[in-house]
Design a protein around this motif. Sequence first.
Motif, PDB file in Angstrom:
ATOM      1  N   ARG A 386       0.830  -1.206   0.000  1.00  0.00           N
ATOM      2  CA  ARG A 386       0.000   0.000   0.000  1.00  0.00           C
ATOM      3  C   ARG A 386       0.869   1.262   0.000  1.00  0.00           C
ATOM      4  NH1 ARG A 386      -5.302  -1.028   0.373  1.00  0.00           N
ATOM      5  NH2 ARG A 386      -5.984  -3.011   1.292  1.00  0.00           N
ATOM      6  N   GLU A 387       2.001   1.207   0.686  1.00  0.00           N
ATOM      7  CA  GLU A 387       2.916   2.354   0.672  1.00  0.00           C
ATOM      8  C   GLU A 387       3.452   2.587  -0.735  1.00  0.00           C
ATOM      9  OE1 GLU A 387       5.764   1.259   3.608  1.00  0.00           O
ATOM     10  OE2 GLU A 387       4.743   2.328   5.227  1.00  0.00           O
ATOM     11  N   ALA A 388       3.833   1.479  -1.415  1.00  0.00           N
ATOM     12  CA  ALA A 388       4.370   1.594  -2.774  1.00  0.00           C
ATOM     13  C   ALA A 388       3.329   2.149  -3.735  1.00  0.00           C
ATOM     14  CB  ALA A 388       4.854   0.225  -3.256  1.00  0.00           C
ATOM     15  N   ASN A 389       2.056   1.859  -3.450  1.00  0.00           N
ATOM     16  CA  ASN A 389       0.977   2.327  -4.327  1.00  0.00           C
ATOM     17  C   ASN A 389       0.437   3.687  -3.892  1.00  0.00           C
ATOM     18  OD1 ASN A 389      -0.357   1.379  -6.694  1.00  0.00           O
ATOM     19  ND2 ASN A 389      -2.266   1.242  -5.525  1.00  0.00           N
ATOM     20  N   GLY A 390       1.060   4.302  -2.887  1.00  0.00           N
ATOM     21  CA  GLY A 390       0.661   5.625  -2.426  1.00  0.00           C
ATOM     22  C   GLY A 390      -0.653   5.663  -1.690  1.00  0.00           C
ATOM     23  N   GLU A 391      -1.037   4.557  -1.049  1.00  0.00           N
ATOM     24  CA  GLU A 391      -2.338   4.493  -0.392  1.00  0.00           C
ATOM     25  C   GLU A 391      -2.289   4.705   1.112  1.00  0.00           C
ATOM     26  OE1 GLU A 391      -4.681   1.097  -1.261  1.00  0.00           O
ATOM     27  OE2 GLU A 391      -4.289   1.156  -3.420  1.00  0.00           O
ATOM     28  N   MET A 392      -1.108   4.715   1.702  1.00  0.00           N
ATOM     29  CA  MET A 392      -1.011   4.794   3.158  1.00  0.00           C
ATOM     30  C   MET A 392      -1.224   6.211   3.658  1.00  0.00           C
ATOM     31  SD  MET A 392      -0.705   1.872   4.534  1.00  0.00           S
ATOM     32  CE  MET A 392      -0.263   2.424   6.173  1.00  0.00           C
ATOM     33  N   LYS A 393      -2.068   6.328   4.682  1.00  0.00           N
ATOM     34  CA  LYS A 393      -2.281   7.615   5.346  1.00  0.00           C
ATOM     35  C   LYS A 393      -1.405   7.631   6.604  1.00  0.00           C
ATOM     36  CE  LYS A 393      -7.060   7.175   3.866  1.00  0.00           C
ATOM     37  NZ  LYS A 393      -8.397   6.708   4.305  1.00  0.00           N
ATOM     38  N   GLU A 394      -0.674   8.698   6.769  1.00  0.00           N
ATOM     39  CA  GLU A 394       0.222   8.815   7.926  1.00  0.00           C
ATOM     40  C   GLU A 394      -0.606   9.239   9.140  1.00  0.00           C
ATOM     41  OE1 GLU A 394       3.233   7.502   9.136  1.00  0.00           O
ATOM     42  OE2 GLU A 394       3.870   8.247   7.183  1.00  0.00           O
ATOM     43  N   LEU A 395      -0.912   8.306  10.012  1.00  0.00           N
ATOM     44  CA  LEU A 395      -1.755   8.595  11.171  1.00  0.00           C
ATOM     45  C   LEU A 395      -0.950   9.067  12.374  1.00  0.00           C
ATOM     46  CD1 LEU A 395      -4.205   5.569  10.922  1.00  0.00           C
ATOM     47  CD2 LEU A 395      -4.527   7.889  10.067  1.00  0.00           C
ATOM     48  N   LEU A 509       5.776  -4.155  16.394  1.00  0.00           N
ATOM     49  CA  LEU A 509       4.680  -3.609  17.192  1.00  0.00           C
ATOM     50  C   LEU A 509       4.008  -2.446  16.475  1.00  0.00           C
ATOM     51  CD1 LEU A 509       3.452  -4.106  20.029  1.00  0.00           C
ATOM     52  CD2 LEU A 509       5.040  -2.404  20.909  1.00  0.00           C
ATOM     53  N   VAL A 510       4.801  -1.526  15.958  1.00  0.00           N
ATOM     54  CA  VAL A 510       4.255  -0.361  15.252  1.00  0.00           C
ATOM     55  C   VAL A 510       3.482  -0.808  14.014  1.00  0.00           C
ATOM     56  CG1 VAL A 510       4.864   1.692  13.918  1.00  0.00           C
ATOM     57  CG2 VAL A 510       5.944   1.275  16.132  1.00  0.00           C
ATOM     58  N   ASP A 511       4.039  -1.765  13.262  1.00  0.00           N
ATOM     59  CA  ASP A 511       3.321  -2.290  12.098  1.00  0.00           C
ATOM     60  C   ASP A 511       1.977  -2.889  12.507  1.00  0.00           C
ATOM     61  OD1 ASP A 511       5.041  -1.533  10.150  1.00  0.00           O
ATOM     62  OD2 ASP A 511       5.585  -3.553   9.481  1.00  0.00           O
ATOM     63  N   SER A 512       1.946  -3.555  13.663  1.00  0.00           N
ATOM     64  CA  SER A 512       0.705  -4.157  14.134  1.00  0.00           C
ATOM     65  C   SER A 512      -0.362  -3.094  14.367  1.00  0.00           C
ATOM     66  CB  SER A 512       0.962  -4.937  15.431  1.00  0.00           C
ATOM     67  OG  SER A 512      -0.237  -5.450  15.946  1.00  0.00           O
ATOM     68  N   PHE A 513       0.031  -1.984  14.994  1.00  0.00           N
ATOM     69  CA  PHE A 513      -0.912  -0.893  15.246  1.00  0.00           C
ATOM     70  C   PHE A 513      -1.331  -0.215  13.946  1.00  0.00           C
ATOM     71  CE2 PHE A 513       0.330  -1.631  19.516  1.00  0.00           C
ATOM     72  CZ  PHE A 513      -0.576  -1.003  20.350  1.00  0.00           C
ATOM     73  N   ARG A 514      -0.376  -0.029  13.039  1.00  0.00           N
ATOM     74  CA  ARG A 514      -0.695   0.599  11.758  1.00  0.00           C
ATOM     75  C   ARG A 514      -1.703  -0.237  10.973  1.00  0.00           C
ATOM     76  NH1 ARG A 514       4.272   0.971   8.468  1.00  0.00           N
ATOM     77  NH2 ARG A 514       3.153   2.433   7.121  1.00  0.00           N
ATOM     78  N   HIS A 515      -1.509  -1.560  11.015  1.00  0.00           N
ATOM     79  CA  HIS A 515      -2.439  -2.427  10.287  1.00  0.00           C
ATOM     80  C   HIS A 515      -3.812  -2.433  10.947  1.00  0.00           C
ATOM     81  CE1 HIS A 515      -4.278  -6.105   8.659  1.00  0.00           C
ATOM     82  NE2 HIS A 515      -3.560  -5.826   7.585  1.00  0.00           N
ATOM     83  N   ALA A 516      -3.848  -2.382  12.274  1.00  0.00           N
ATOM     84  CA  ALA A 516      -5.131  -2.329  12.971  1.00  0.00           C
ATOM     85  C   ALA A 516      -5.912  -1.087  12.555  1.00  0.00           C
ATOM     86  CB  ALA A 516      -4.913  -2.333  14.480  1.00  0.00           C
ATOM     87  N   LEU A 517      -5.231   0.041  12.455  1.00  0.00           N
ATOM     88  CA  LEU A 517      -5.881   1.285  12.035  1.00  0.00           C
ATOM     89  C   LEU A 517      -6.270   1.237  10.563  1.00  0.00           C
ATOM     90  CD1 LEU A 517      -3.569   3.810  13.913  1.00  0.00           C
ATOM     91  CD2 LEU A 517      -5.876   3.079  14.553  1.00  0.00           C
ATOM     92  N   LEU A 518      -5.450   0.564   9.758  1.00  0.00           N
ATOM     93  CA  LEU A 518      -5.755   0.409   8.337  1.00  0.00           C
ATOM     94  C   LEU A 518      -7.036  -0.398   8.146  1.00  0.00           C
ATOM     95  CD1 LEU A 518      -4.800   0.606   5.314  1.00  0.00           C
ATOM     96  CD2 LEU A 518      -3.618  -1.563   5.712  1.00  0.00           C
ATOM     97  N   SER A 519      -7.150  -1.488   8.885  1.00  0.00           N
ATOM     98  CA  SER A 519      -8.326  -2.356   8.735  1.00  0.00           C
ATOM     99  C   SER A 519      -9.597  -1.673   9.213  1.00  0.00           C
ATOM    100  CB  SER A 519      -8.122  -3.664   9.513  1.00  0.00           C
ATOM    101  OG  SER A 519      -7.989  -3.412  10.902  1.00  0.00           O
ATOM    102  N   GLU A 520      -9.454  -0.666  10.119  1.00  0.00           N
ATOM    103  CA  GLU A 520     -10.616   0.091  10.580  1.00  0.00           C
ATOM    104  C   GLU A 520     -10.972   1.237   9.629  1.00  0.00           C
ATOM    105  OE1 GLU A 520     -12.561  -0.419  13.181  1.00  0.00           O
ATOM    106  OE2 GLU A 520     -11.463  -2.151  13.976  1.00  0.00           O
TER     107      GLU A 520
END
Length: 539
Positions: A386-395, A509-520
């Motif tokens: 998703r980062e490579a495709n420019g889809e990630m939002k910096e939370l 750990l950080v990736d885990s939180f980022r993915h949790a927020l992504l899935s929400e």
Amino acid sequence: MSKTISIFDTTLRDGTQGEGISLSADDKLKIAKKLDDLGVHYIEGGIPGSNSKDIEFFKRVQQLGLKAKITAFGSTRRKESVADQDANLQRILQSGAHAATLVGKSWDFHVHTALQTTLEENLAMIYDSIAFLKRSGMEVIFDAEHFFDGYKHNPEYAVAVMRKAQEAGADWLVMCDTNGGSMPHEIYEIVTSLGQSVESARLGIHTHNDCELAVANALTAVQAGARQVQGTMNGYGERCGNANLCSVIPNLQLKLGYECIREEQMKQLTNSARYISEVANVNMPVNQPYVGNAAFAHKGGIHVSAIMRDSRTYEHIAPETVGNKQRVLVSELAGQSNVLSKAKDIGVHLDPSSEEARSVIDKIKELEHQGYQFEGADASLELLIREANGEMKELFTFESFKVLVEKSAGKAVVSEAFVKLNVAGSSVYTAAEGNGPVNALDNALRKALAQYFPALRDMHLSDYKVRVLDEKDATAAKVRVLIESKNYENTWNTVGVSGNVIEASWEALVDSFRHALLSENIEPPPSGSAVSSNGIVNH
């Protein structure tokens, strides 16, 4: 001859004899309900009266209204005694079970050595016990212990045992390969021979896996005439385990054309196997046939390219038939097909000729060279794509963390973590204690973010694994950390690599939180939004 096979599950009795498996009465009831939904015909619940858990199970299972026949296990009467006064047989009757499994000796060596009685008295013990339960109205399944070893040493006596059980009225005559040492050709020959000696009897098979042949021997016995198969889910059992019903059932039904369970029940096989492994608190091997997480996983680029055109190129059945699913693994062996397939799975469109696609592949290969492993870290991989495709939002962005571990004489170790983040333009600083440094970091990070993202309160770490990558470097070795996280609906895995175990843990750990927020599907909070004070400081 009928093509219908009776499935007899002994997970709750024979399966619990496996090392590391202990089930409470509640556990056994949950598993029984899952087995009934799967469609097995018999569920052996345990030994009535042997322990409080089994007593409670037989009492409460009657309230579940299961379709399967609940079966109580026991042995034949004691030598030189009377069946109707045998405490073991009385407890079977009092259990409320629909059927009884009676185990008796069929190897003359065991009669003399273990029972220390005569061959004639053993036959009388078998006859009296079965006849007593039959007069009381129970269905009786006779398990001839060590039948194949007994037949190989003294075929006349082994057959005599089965004839005596048949004469007493046994509904099933089950041949047990108790030591698990028989070969498939021996199984076929002996089952065929017994079928000719007790022509009207219904035969069953009970195999153990000491030679890695329990499933093969069970299938061979069916082909030779057996119509009941006894086994356990995931192959649990004493020593090397029992015949694995998760392989027996689909092999019989999908490969050999026998009828075991309904088609819609077959689709519950994977879910049932994994549910039971969770209740039993035993990890399933990822490469377990049919139901394992890797049973339909593909890694090589050529393979993936082929299955994207037609899955039959590298899959012997459609995974959905047994409730499993196809997985494409991404690693340093991955080709473009792997990444494109993975992107498609998560709903991301990647143009095969795009710079983004090539960039992701190159980055994955470089990271795996450094020690990362994305086969077991799908969430970290999704973040990369998703980062490579420019889809990630910096939370949120990381600023710093500090961990303190204090040990005083006579006191427990205390771990405390301090985390500084930037969230919505505000600097957020939190501190938290934990059961070890990683737990402290987890608590501090959650404390910092939960005020902005309340959904994070519902997630937790469910597993944590550390792998040393360069053993020769001893305590200076690079490590890989895999973290499994869960919320009420999903499970996901993330990875971190570093020469410092705390840094690797933090990354995962950080990736885990980022993915949790992504899935929400959470949007970044407004810049400068205020946060109530709960250990959080805004600057």
